[in-house]
Design an enzyme around this catalytic site. Structure first.
Site, short mmCIF file in Angstrom:
data_model
loop_
_atom_site.label_atom_id
_atom_site.label_comp_id
_atom_site.label_asym_id
_atom_site.label_seq_id
_atom_site.Cartn_x
_atom_site.Cartn_y
_atom_site.Cartn_z
N GLY A 317 0.84 -1.20 0.00
CA GLY A 317 0.00 0.00 0.00
C GLY A 317 0.87 1.24 0.00
O GLY A 317 1.98 1.25 -0.55
N SER A 318 0.39 2.25 0.67
CA SER A 318 1.06 3.55 0.61
C SER A 318 2.41 3.56 1.29
O SER A 318 3.19 4.49 1.12
CB SER A 318 0.18 4.63 1.21
N THR A 319 2.69 2.53 2.12
CA THR A 319 4.02 2.50 2.73
C THR A 319 5.11 2.36 1.67
O THR A 319 6.28 2.58 1.93
CB THR A 319 4.16 1.33 3.72
N PHE A 320 4.66 2.01 0.45
CA PHE A 320 5.59 1.83 -0.65
C PHE A 320 5.99 3.16 -1.29
O PHE A 320 6.97 3.24 -2.01
CB PHE A 320 4.91 0.92 -1.70
N LYS A 321 5.19 4.18 -1.03
CA LYS A 321 5.36 5.44 -1.75
C LYS A 321 6.75 6.05 -1.59
O LYS A 321 7.32 6.56 -2.57
CB LYS A 321 4.27 6.44 -1.34
#
Lengths: 629, 386
Positions: A317-321
């Site tokens: 999810g957004s932790t990948f951003k």
């Protein structure tokens, strides 16, 4: 008269012959004695010793497992069992009845006792019941005079004072299976009845060290195998103590925080050393009682048997951003000032990609893109940088591969590339998939351990690798003076600083997605990034009908909530990653559900900073800890 | 009656006191020493306890000793009068048949009759009865007639009938002993060498036939004897463990109460037939040889008594008893040392057991009686008495 005399002479002659024969026969006997007792004596002495001397293995005590402060996490506990020697007991059933008035005995126990008595020699003690409580043991002991043949035996069993708190790290022990016997080779201990080996976790990974080596006891046995006395004894070598990197206070806190959720995992790590301070996966199991719990656990949808911290895989999810941003910065396709307008959706060809924020974020730069976790910003950034460069960056942060943690069961996860898709799926990579990857929702799969490692590499700029067992003798040093063993991460420090600035804003700037979960104590603030991992694809129809309320979504269809974090923000030292399975139905779950766990753990970790508060831990001396179980 | 005439020459009968004085007290002492060795060994067999064997055995020895002295007092001519030797033999035979029929009647294979205080083994009694009856018979055969085959028919019947009965019990060891002591009596009586040769040849020819009559366990014992280590846990176990015990005793033994084979129950029957094994394990070669020497003294006494005796009956009886005693000793020790197959023959005076003790001591009583009445001359009675 003459005749009589002749007869007497004949008899005398014959008697002399007979006597001579007897002398010859007696000489034969004497010769045979000489042969057996002198000529062959050595051989027969050996055979007699083989008859009477039996070598028995003595089981060494299994090594303890302790946390970084020496708090025992796995220990050996004296247990009592009540046994029956059939030949000393009169009537078996009446003896069992008498015992049953003192300690409860099931019909299964009774049948087993009868069966064992049938099978074994009558002088071999047969277990009536194991794991007696102190009271039960005392009741039997007091009454032994009225219970012929009944006695109490002591044994050591593996005991885990903290129950399920660290179950997946510690693992459990169990009887040696046939397969294990074949695999593990020739340690004679393995064939000892009742011997237990590590089946998972540290118990398994460090089984050889914990096991020790067998001692021997030379005993004299009679023809029926009864031990008459011990002739000689050589004690084995006790198993080594394993010192873990865990801080049990933190571990216990992590476990309890995760336990409050249905199913969650979390990892707290020292970013500089890779030492794992806490690694929890809940629900867990009580390793002291694993076998009994197994059946009830194996079909539980929350998977208590698996260590989700190292083997649970989730879309990041957004932790990948931050990784996407770093890839783009490195590729030069964006600068910190590159602005992308977010109207709430992003169009690519005929497809429309939605931002989690319905109305859009407006104009976003790197700082705000991370702070608000704007999907549209990262759709654009991902499109510019391309999947392969994102994958390259992700791998540098430890995603998509095993990290080599020292307990079994770790999985590699997945970081997709164009060539991966071609090879595995036989299809060309679609640009839409790059956009999904930009917000961590394509094929990527990460474990909580990988998320923590990723955070640690962000925090230190080093290729940190996690581990659970401390190397003997090396005490940890503050980061400034630490001998940094990990090589430098091949990512520009200024780019990392930009990303960390965004992650700081996520938590500490008003409007950041996890602002509510910030640490307010000065100097202890954390930075972080939330994420929501979609479990179920949201169909267009659902979008048109409006999203369902969270309570209407079945638990197993709810999204996972993720959060990665590091603290203190100005000089990062600890990292924490949390995944709460099905912890949120919509975007923001990570900030709402997972971030507070990170906050509490990081705050606690800093307060307990072992560099400052080394021997001072809340569990008291180890001995009292054991007794409380 | 001519009979009484023929008995009456010779010196007058000694008085009771003379008889008592005439008893060979040296032999009594020797027997007591042997029995004492037995008590000590039984004490050790019970792991250093008088119970359950040693005390009972001592009691039996006391009773047997009294019986022996009583028998020694009986005028040796008694066994020639009133057909008493035949009566004795007949009683033994009836008991033997009784045991056999009793076994047939569904009581299982039994070799003894339970008399309450003692379990009487008729086959043991028969050993003495046979010697007695053969001594009487051959006493009555004129030396020139011993060559007549017809003269040998009756004694052969006397030997073979009980031997066959005992063999059918089945008790190979005792049957062997009966045939061998019978054979010895024939030999002493002066039967020609070549007749023995014929019997031996016939016996050898009968082996295949006899083999068929052997029980499986007897055959196994013979197989095992031929190759004892082929089946160390099965049929060869007794033999092998016994040899291990004796061999591991070495020259000086493991010491009293220290025999590991015996005390850890590796030795079967350590208180009965295999008692020599235990003795040799604890006392070693020295102990074994001392025991053999003690026994040899008994044999020497027996021979000396026979040679000193002035009547043929006494000589035959003394030698017969001595040979019988020798056979006990030889067969038992040879068996436990693996020289011959395992058979059920006890070690006299030492093995635990009532009947053997009683019969051996009864035999010794007869031997003493021969000594006490050594100067009694007994005329050879007429053929019609036989």
């Amino acid at each position: 008269m003459q005749r009589e005399n002749n007869r007497a002479k004949l008899l005398t002659r014959r008697a002399v012959l007979l006597g001579g024969a007897q002398v010859a026969l007696l000489a034969t006997l004497a010769g045979r004695m000489y042969y057996l007792q002198v000529v062959q004596a050595g051989r027969y002495v050996m055979l007699a010793d083989e008859n009477r001397i039996s070598i028995r293995l003595v089981e060494p005590p299994r090594g303890r497992i302790v946390d970084r402060f020496g708090v025992p996490l796995a220990d050996n506990q004296l247990t009592y069992r009540v046994v029956l020697v059939a030949e000393q007991a009169g009537d078996i059933d009446s003896t069992l009845n008498a015992v049953a008035t003192l300690v409860p005995i099931t019909d299964i126990d009774r049948r087993r006792v009868h069966r064992d008595i049938q099978r074994k020699h009558r002088f071999v003690p047969v277990t009536i019941r194991e794991d007696l409580s102190w009271d039960e043991m005392a009741r039997i002991e007091v009454n032994t005079l009225e219970l012929p043949g009944v006695s109490i035996e002591q044994g050591l069993t593996r005991f885990y004072p903290f129950g399920e708190s660290a179950s997946h790290v510690l693992g459990y022990v169990g009887a040696v299976s046939e397969e294990e016997l074949k695999q593990l080779g020739d340690d004679p201990l393995l064939e000892l009845p009742g011997f237990r080996i590590g089946k998972n976790g540290v118990e398994k990974a460090y089984d050889l060290e914990l096991r020790g080596s067998a001692g021997t006891s030379q005993v004299e046995v009679n023809a029926f195998g009864r031990v008459v006395r011990e002739l000689a004894r050589e004690d084995g070598i006790a198993g080594q103590e394993i010192v873990l990197t865990l801080d049990m206070a933190l571990q216990d806190m992590a476990a309890r925080r995760c336990q409050a959720e249905q199913s969650a995992a979390c990892v707290v790590m020292d970013a500089w050393t890779g030492e794992i301070l806490a690694l929890a996966s809940m629900p867990g199991y009580d390793p002291s009682n694993f076998a009994a719990l197994y059946d009830s656990m194996k079909d539980d949808p929350r998977h208590p048997l698996s260590d989700k911290a190292i083997s649970g895989t989730y879309a990041p999810g957004s932790t990948f951003k931050p990784i996407v941003a770093l890839a783009a910065l490195e590729a030069g396709v964006i600068t910190p000032d590159t602005h992308v307008n977010c109207p709430g959706h992003y169009e690519l060809g005929n497809s429309v990609f939605h931002c989690w924020k319905h109305g859009g974020h407006g104009s976003m730069d790197l700082h705000n893109g991370i702070k608000h976790s704007c999907d549209v910003y990262f759709f654009e950034v991902a499109r510019r940088v391309g999947i392969d460069r994102i994958a390259d960056m992700a791998k540098r942060f430890g995603l998509g591969g095993k990290l080599g943690i020292d307990i079994p069961g770790e999985v590699a996860g997945l970081v997709p590339t164009t060539s991966w898709k071609l090879a595995v799926k036989g299809e060309k990579w679609q640009q839409g998939e790059t956009l999904s990857a930009g917000i961590g929702q394509s094929f990527d799969l990460v474990t909580p351990l990988q998320l923590a490692t990723y955070a640690a590499r962000l925090a230190t700029g080093r290729v940190v690798l996690p581990h659970l067992v401390r190397e003997a003798g090396i005490m940890r040093q503050p980061p400034g003076e630490a001998k940094i063993a990990f090589p430098a991460l091949q990512v520009a420090a200024k780019d990392v600083a930009l990303v960390l600035d965004g992650m700081n804003a996520v938590v500490n700037e008003q409007g950041g997605t996890a602002y509510a979960a910030r640490i307010t104590e000065p100097g202890l603030q954390m930075a972080g990034k939330s994420g929501t991992s979609q479990v179920r694809h949201i169909s267009q129809a659902e979008r048109e009908h409006g999203l369902r309320k969270i309570k209407d979504v079945p638990w197993k269809d709810r999204d996972h909530a993720l959060f990665i974090s590091l603290a203190p923000v100005n000089q990062p030292r600890y990292v924490c990653a949390v995944v709460v399975e099905h912890g949120g139905a919509s975007a923001g779950g990570g900030s709402v559900v997972a971030a507070p766990i990170c906050r509490d753990l990081l705050r606690e970790a800093q307060k307990r900073d072992p560099a400052r508060k080394l021997p001072d831990h809340p569990f008291g001396p180890p001995s009292t800890t054991v007794a409380q179980g | 009656m001519a009979l009484s005439n023929s008995f009456d020459f010779g010196r007058p009968q000694p008085s009771f006191a003379e008889k008592l004085r005439n008893i060979n007290w040296g032999l009594v002492l020797l027997l007591t020493v042997l029995a004492g060795v037995g008590f000590a060994t039984l004490y050790s067999a019970a792991n250093g306890s008088w119970q359950p064997w040693a005390a009972k055995q001592a009691l039996r020895y006391g009773v047997s000793l009294a019986i022996m002295l009583g028998v020694a007092m009986i005028d040796v001519r008694f066994w020639l009068r009133y057909h008493s030797a035949y009566v004795f033999y007949g009683v033994a035979m009836v008991l033997l048949l009784f045991v056999m029929l009793h076994g047939r009647l569904g009581m299982g294979a039994q070799r003894w009759i339970d008399l309450g205080i003692i379990q009487l083994q008729p086959s043991e009694v028969m050993k003495i009865a046979l010697v007695l009856v053969l001594a009487r018979y051959f006493h009555g055969v004129p030396p020139e007639e011993i060559g007549r085959p017809t003269r040998l028919v009756w004694p052969l019947v006397l030997v073979l009938v009980p031997a066959v009965l005992v063999l059918k019990q089945p008790d190979l060891g005792t049957a062997m002993m009966l045939v061998m002591s019978g054979g010895a009596m024939f030999f002493l009586a002066g039967v020609r060498w070549w007749k023995f040769a014929i019997v031996l040849a016939g016996g050898a020819g009968a082996v295949p036939v006899a083999w068929r009559f052997l029980r499986d366990y007897q055959k196994n014992r013979i197989y095992t004897f031929l190759d004892p280590e082929s089946d160390p846990l099965g049929a060869g176990y007794h033999s092998l463990q016994s040899k291990i015990a004796i061999g591991s005793g070495g020259v000086f033994g493991k010491g009293f109460l220290q025999g590991s084979q015996a005390h850890l129950s590796f030795l079967p029957e350590r208180q009965t037939d295999f008692i020599f094994t235990m003795l040799a394990e604890e006392w070693g070669l020295v102990g074994g040889l001392v025991l053999l020497a003690l026994y040899s003294l008994v044999f020497i006494y027996g021979f000396a008594i026979a040679f000193r005796c002035r009547n043929q009956f006494g000589r035959l009886l003394a030698l017969g008893i001595t040979v019988n005693f020798f056979l006990y000793v030889f067969i038992n020790i040879a068996m436990v040392m693996g020289l011959i197959p395992v058979v059920g023959v006890p070690l006299p005076l030492i093995s635990y057991g009532g009947t053997a003790m009683l019969t051996v001591m009864f035999g010794m009583g007869l031997l003493m009686s021969v000594y006490v009445h050594r100067d009694t001359r007994i005329g050879r009675f007429s053929e019609s008495d036989g």
